[in-house]
Design an enzyme around this catalytic site. Structure first.
Site, PDB file in Angstrom:
ATOM      1  N   CYS A  77      77.808 -34.279 -15.539  1.00 14.52           N
ATOM      2  CA  CYS A  77      78.106 -34.573 -14.142  1.00 14.52           C
ATOM      3  C   CYS A  77      76.861 -34.985 -13.352  1.00 14.52           C
ATOM      4  O   CYS A  77      75.801 -34.383 -13.520  1.00 14.52           O
ATOM      5  CB  CYS A  77      78.748 -33.363 -13.488  1.00 14.52           C
ATOM      6  SG  CYS A  77      80.259 -32.909 -14.344  1.00 14.52           S
ATOM      7  N   CYS A 159      81.501 -37.939 -14.454  1.00 14.29           N
ATOM      8  CA  CYS A 159      82.014 -36.968 -13.495  1.00 14.29           C
ATOM      9  C   CYS A 159      81.015 -36.755 -12.364  1.00 14.29           C
ATOM     10  O   CYS A 159      79.832 -37.043 -12.501  1.00 14.29           O
ATOM     11  CB  CYS A 159      82.420 -35.698 -14.224  1.00 14.29           C
ATOM     12  SG  CYS A 159      81.302 -34.356 -14.195  1.00 14.29           S
TER      13      CYS A 159
END
Ligand code: APR
Length: 253
Positions: A77, A159
């Site tokens: 992420c 993400c």
């Protein structure tokens, strides 16, 4: 002198680099091991079955499904950096700020196949590195289909906040035929991906700005719930910022 004789003997006895392994295979395996891949021979087999003994204009991206399945990606992420038409700026940036962002070429398969050319031929079990088709000959060629399939997997793993570096030096920074537009953007899903920041890399002879119509299209195509913003950043600033150890991740734009 003795060393030369010993080396000569070793090579003669086949103890040196195995001459029976073609260069392309060797590059694949050497790069794979360098990346600490532990299933390199399995990956090589999965890789080859995608294009060997096939018409090199009839290799769809799905041919690489078994290869992609054998090299799963970790989702990281806020760390994945995308690009279109400006390979050097994002790669310069990721190299200098090693722990900040990764490109597809910093993942196992991207690293192994970066800048290589390969194809097969019907009736042969060999891998060829010359005379292979490119996008001007046919789009379903082994190299382009690989990058499409690997890019799809990379985008599916995205993400958090996702930056993409696009070029301000071309008239259509978000080009529909690019892998970024045709493969990656479609796979960013809210709420896993929260933000997309377009970093429009500008140069002296800049032609595109954040107001470019193609970037409006990009915004429209984004999954609802993904926040969009765009920043024009001179290439020189990205380069200076990349080399400045006092500037931490993400603050270059
Ligand atoms: N080595 C060689 N060729 C590559 C590589 C690579 N590491 N990565 C992509 N390619 C090929 C692809 O076939 C692609 O068509 O080069 C072309 C790059 O085209 P661009 O128009 O510059 O960019 P784009 O098509 O948008 O592809 C770049 O896809 O590879 C992913 O994550 C990467 O976001 C990036 C995007």
């Amino acid at each position: 002198f003795v060393g030369v004789i010993v080396l000569g003997l070793c090579l003669g006895l086949g103890l040196g680099p195995d001459r029976r392994i073609p260069d392309f295979t060797r590059t694949f395996l050497t790069r794979c091991k360098k990346f600490s891949g532990n299933n390199c021979h399995e990956l090589w087999d999965a890789f080859q079955q995608a294009y060997v003994n096939k018409d090199p204009c009839k290799v769809p991206m799905e041919a690489y499904d078994p290869l992609i399945a054998a090299a799963p990606l970790k989702s990281q992420c806020n760390k994945m950096l995308f690009w279109s038409n400006t390979k050097d700026a994002p790669h310069y940036f990721t190299k200098k700020k090693e722990n900040c962002f990764i490109n597809l070429e910093d993942t196992l398969l991207g690293f192994v196949l970066d800048d290589l050319i390969w194809c097969g031929k019907k009736g042969s079990s060999d891998t060829f590195t010359t005379g292979c088709p490119n996008n001007n000959n046919c789009v379903n060629n082994p190299v382009h289909s690989f990058w499409k399939r690997a890019s799809a997997a990379f985008a599916e793993a995205a993400c958090g906040a996702v930056p993409v570096m696009v070029s301000g030096s071309i008239t259509t920074p978000f080009h529909p035929a690019s892998i970024f537009a045709s493969v990656e953007v479609k796979r960013f899903k809210a709420p896993i991906v929260t933000n997309l920041t377009v970093v429009l890399v500008t140069e002296k002879h800049n032609v595109a700005r954040c107001t470019d119509p193609s970037l409006k299209d990009l915004r429209k195509e984004l999954d609802k719930g993904i926040q969009y913003n765009c920043k024009e950043v001179p290439r020189s600033e990205i380069e200076a910022c990349s080399s400045n150890p006092n500037i931490t991740c993400g603050t270059c734009w």
